[in-house]
Design an enzyme around this catalytic site. Structure first.
Site, PDB file in Angstrom:
ATOM      1  N   LYS A 251      10.636 -15.087  -5.287  1.00 39.29           N
ATOM      2  CA  LYS A 251       9.684 -14.097  -5.349  1.00 39.29           C
ATOM      3  C   LYS A 251       9.991 -12.999  -4.331  1.00 39.29           C
ATOM      4  CE  LYS A 251       4.956 -13.612  -3.450  1.00 39.29           C
ATOM      5  NZ  LYS A 251       5.160 -12.939  -2.023  1.00 39.29           N
ATOM      6  N   ASN A 252      10.594 -13.185  -2.932  1.00 40.23           N
ATOM      7  CA  ASN A 252      10.825 -12.105  -1.890  1.00 40.23           C
ATOM      8  C   ASN A 252      12.055 -11.239  -2.504  1.00 40.23           C
ATOM      9  OD1 ASN A 252       8.296 -12.900  -0.630  1.00 40.23           O
ATOM     10  ND2 ASN A 252       9.388 -14.148   0.591  1.00 40.23           N
TER      11      ASN A 252
ATOM     12  N   ARG B 184       0.929  -6.562  -1.394  1.00 38.42           N
ATOM     13  CA  ARG B 184       1.599  -5.885  -0.166  1.00 38.42           C
ATOM     14  C   ARG B 184       2.792  -5.252  -0.701  1.00 38.42           C
ATOM     15  NH1 ARG B 184       0.497  -4.798   4.574  1.00 38.42           N
ATOM     16  NH2 ARG B 184       2.373  -4.149   6.004  1.00 38.42           N
TER      17      ARG B 184
ATOM     18  N   CYS C 194      -1.538 -10.966   1.948  1.00 42.91           N
ATOM     19  CA  CYS C 194      -2.079 -12.031   2.771  1.00 42.91           C
ATOM     20  C   CYS C 194      -2.380 -11.907   3.983  1.00 42.91           C
ATOM     21  CB  CYS C 194      -0.942 -13.271   3.001  1.00 42.91           C
ATOM     22  SG  CYS C 194      -0.802 -14.472   1.360  1.00 42.91           S
TER      23      CYS C 194
ATOM     24  N   ARG D 103       0.951  -6.272  10.159  1.00 47.65           N
ATOM     25  CA  ARG D 103       1.799  -5.804   9.303  1.00 47.65           C
ATOM     26  C   ARG D 103       1.715  -4.507   8.968  1.00 47.65           C
ATOM     27  NH1 ARG D 103       3.425 -10.382   4.787  1.00 47.65           N
ATOM     28  NH2 ARG D 103       1.395  -9.539   3.758  1.00 47.65           N
ATOM     29  N   PRO D 104       1.909  -3.473   9.895  1.00 46.82           N
ATOM     30  CA  PRO D 104       1.627  -2.255   9.698  1.00 46.82           C
ATOM     31  C   PRO D 104       2.694  -1.360   8.951  1.00 46.82           C
ATOM     32  CG  PRO D 104       2.316  -2.513  11.935  1.00 46.82           C
ATOM     33  CD  PRO D 104       2.031  -3.923  11.531  1.00 46.82           C
ATOM     34  N   VAL D 105       2.643  -0.406   8.153  1.00 50.82           N
ATOM     35  CA  VAL D 105       3.501   0.082   7.389  1.00 50.82           C
ATOM     36  C   VAL D 105       4.263   1.430   8.483  1.00 50.82           C
ATOM     37  CG1 VAL D 105       2.709  -0.190   5.407  1.00 50.82           C
ATOM     38  CG2 VAL D 105       1.983   1.938   6.205  1.00 50.82           C
ATOM     39  N   ASP D 106       3.834   1.578   9.566  1.00 48.70           N
ATOM     40  CA  ASP D 106       4.465   2.636  10.412  1.00 48.70           C
ATOM     41  C   ASP D 106       6.033   2.724  10.343  1.00 48.70           C
ATOM     42  OD1 ASP D 106       1.749   2.692  10.941  1.00 48.70           O
ATOM     43  OD2 ASP D 106       1.820   2.588  13.222  1.00 48.70           O
TER      44      ASP D 106
ATOM     45  N   ASP E 211       8.074 -18.084   7.036  1.00 51.52           N
ATOM     46  CA  ASP E 211       7.425 -18.547   5.609  1.00 51.52           C
ATOM     47  C   ASP E 211       7.738 -20.062   5.617  1.00 51.52           C
ATOM     48  OD1 ASP E 211       6.641 -16.201   4.886  1.00 51.52           O
ATOM     49  OD2 ASP E 211       8.272 -15.797   3.308  1.00 51.52           O
TER      50      ASP E 211
ATOM     51  N   ARG F  50       0.329 -16.923  -6.211  1.00 48.79           N
ATOM     52  CA  ARG F  50       0.776 -15.866  -6.046  1.00 48.79           C
ATOM     53  C   ARG F  50       2.600 -15.928  -5.709  1.00 48.79           C
ATOM     54  NH1 ARG F  50      -0.195 -13.832  -1.223  1.00 48.79           N
ATOM     55  NH2 ARG F  50       1.304 -11.923  -1.784  1.00 48.79           N
TER      56      ARG F  50
END
Length: 422
Positions: A23-24, A94, A118, A123-126, A307, A399
């Site tokens: 998946k990843n 995400r 999740c 988990r910021p997108v900065d 994970d 998912r």
């Protein structure tokens, strides 16, 4: 009404179970088909809800997608039809935010909603946005959307303050078409990063340093559609390794790359687990009574994967002695602990470290899945427990695991999918 699992425990798993595509790896590679026009054929794609959501997003942006068979998709990129990735789709997953890299590389203006996913941490997108700004994009935030103007892009040095997988992938997909040389330092090193890089290289990209902290990319204009097979899912494989150990069965795990298991495998070997590897089939042997407790700390790759933390903690609860699990990647990734304790485990959390008094028997209970990997760990806990376990909210599991209950039932598990009123 939502789907749940009813699980009858104490049944050993015996037989062969096949690992699906990762998946990843599949999600960013599917998104990478946005980078350049052409026809793409992707094989070994897992049959997951997240994949189907992503195909809807690609179609919304103007791509043509076709499911050729159970594990093969064809994607035709004739160019973007719109420059906005809408909240209605991006909120569901995400990884959708990764479309920003290809959009910045192809469009003078692009708009992407801030993501969902999740609930395991902020988990910021900065890091993504700072990287795009380093490449010359003008970034603004307006009403929950990221707006990017990209008419003056050029290669740049991008030092990441954390080896974020998502930021590394997003910046790679932008940089392959941007003029000049881009160097991403402190880049993520996961096998899925290497798989994405190999896919882009097959498209014609010039990338060096995959699997190291420094990825160098020379921007090119001539990229094209390709055929590519997604790597096996190392997290799914690891989940089945734990399933075999906790049920004291005899499970053969097929379609697996042993090297990808890395420190997860070495930690298990230190506990006393023995592996046999023949071709792409892994056999796991381990007697719970003979395994030793362990102290584990999650870290970005090549460290112990976050994970696999919930599944590994389950094994620790069943091994005699005191073990510990420190989570350093996601601040909210201990939400399975109270659920394990409901089933009879003795786990306490002190200063970000779970201390596990192992060796106590588990009993069936009604438990709640809080996220994808915690959900999988609770299913495994049900397999090891006395009596019946009910796992609520298994949509999290759907998912990320391709037919989890069907695969486990085929090797001896007793899992029934039911509708629950919660």
């Amino acid at each position: 009404m939502v789907d749940g699992f009813k699980i009858k425990g104490k049944t050993p798993l015996n037989g062969t179970i096949k690992v699906s595509g990762a998946k990843n790896a599949a999600l960013p590679i599917i998104i990478a088909t946005l980078v350049a026009r052409g026809e793409y054929t992707l094989k070994n794609v897992p049959n997951l809800r997240d994949i189907r959501i992503l195909m809807k997003l690609l179609e919304d942006l103007g791509m043509k997608t076709e499911k050729v068979d159970e594990t093969t998709y064809k994607i035709i990129n004739n160019g973007f039809k719109r420059n906005e990735a809408s909240y209605e789709i991006v909120k569901q997953m995400r990884a959708s935010f990764l479309v920003m890299g290809p959009m910045i590389a192809n469009l003078e203006e692009s708009v992407v909603s801030l993501p969902g996913g999740c609930a395991i941490g902020s988990r910021p997108v900065d890091l993504h946005l700072k990287g795009f700004e380093a490449l010359g994009a003008e970034i603004t935030r307006v009403h929950g959307y990221i707006h990017a103007k990209s008419d003056k892009l050029k290669g740049a040095e991008i030092p990441l303050t954390f080896p974020s997988v998502g930021a590394t992938q997003n910046l790679m997909m932008a940089a392959v078409k941007i003029p000049g040389k881009t160097v991403i330092s402190n880049a993520a090193r996961e096998p899925e990063i290497i798989d994405l890089g190999n896919f882009l290289i097959k498209m014609g990209a010039k990338i060096n340093g995959l699997g190291t902290p420094n990825i160098e990319i020379e921007g090119v204009d001539d990229l094209h559609g390709v055929e590519y097979s997604i790597m096996p899912d190392r997290i799914e494989a690891g989940t089945y390794v734990i399933a075999s150990l906790i049920t004291e069965g005899d499970l053969k795990i097929e379609n697996i790359n042993l090297e990808d298991l890395g420190v997860f495998r070495s930690e298990l070997e230190a506990m006393g687990v023995k592996f046999e590897y023949n071709g792409n089939v892994l056999t796991v042997n381990g007697n719970l009574k003979e395994l030793k407790p362990s102290k584990i700390r999650t870290m970005p790759h090549p460290g112990f994967p976050t994970d696999m933390q919930p599944q590994m903690m389950l094994l620790q609860t069943l091994v005699n002695g005191v073990s510990s699990m420190e989570e350093t990647v996601f601040e909210n990734r201990f939400m399975h602990v109270p659920e394990f304790n409901r089933m009879g485990a003795d786990i306490s959390i002190r200063h970000g470290v779970a201390v596990i008094n192992g060796g106590l028997p588990l009993t069936g209970a009604e438990v709640m899945s809080s996220d994808l990997r915690a959900g999988a760990a609770l299913v495994l806990a049900g397999l090891a427990a006395d009596g019946e376990t009910t796992v609520n909210r298994v949509y999290h599991i759907d998912r990320g695991y391709d037919k989890l209950e069907e695969k486990l039932n085929a090797v001896g598990a007793k899992i029934e999918r039911v509708k629950l009123d919660i």
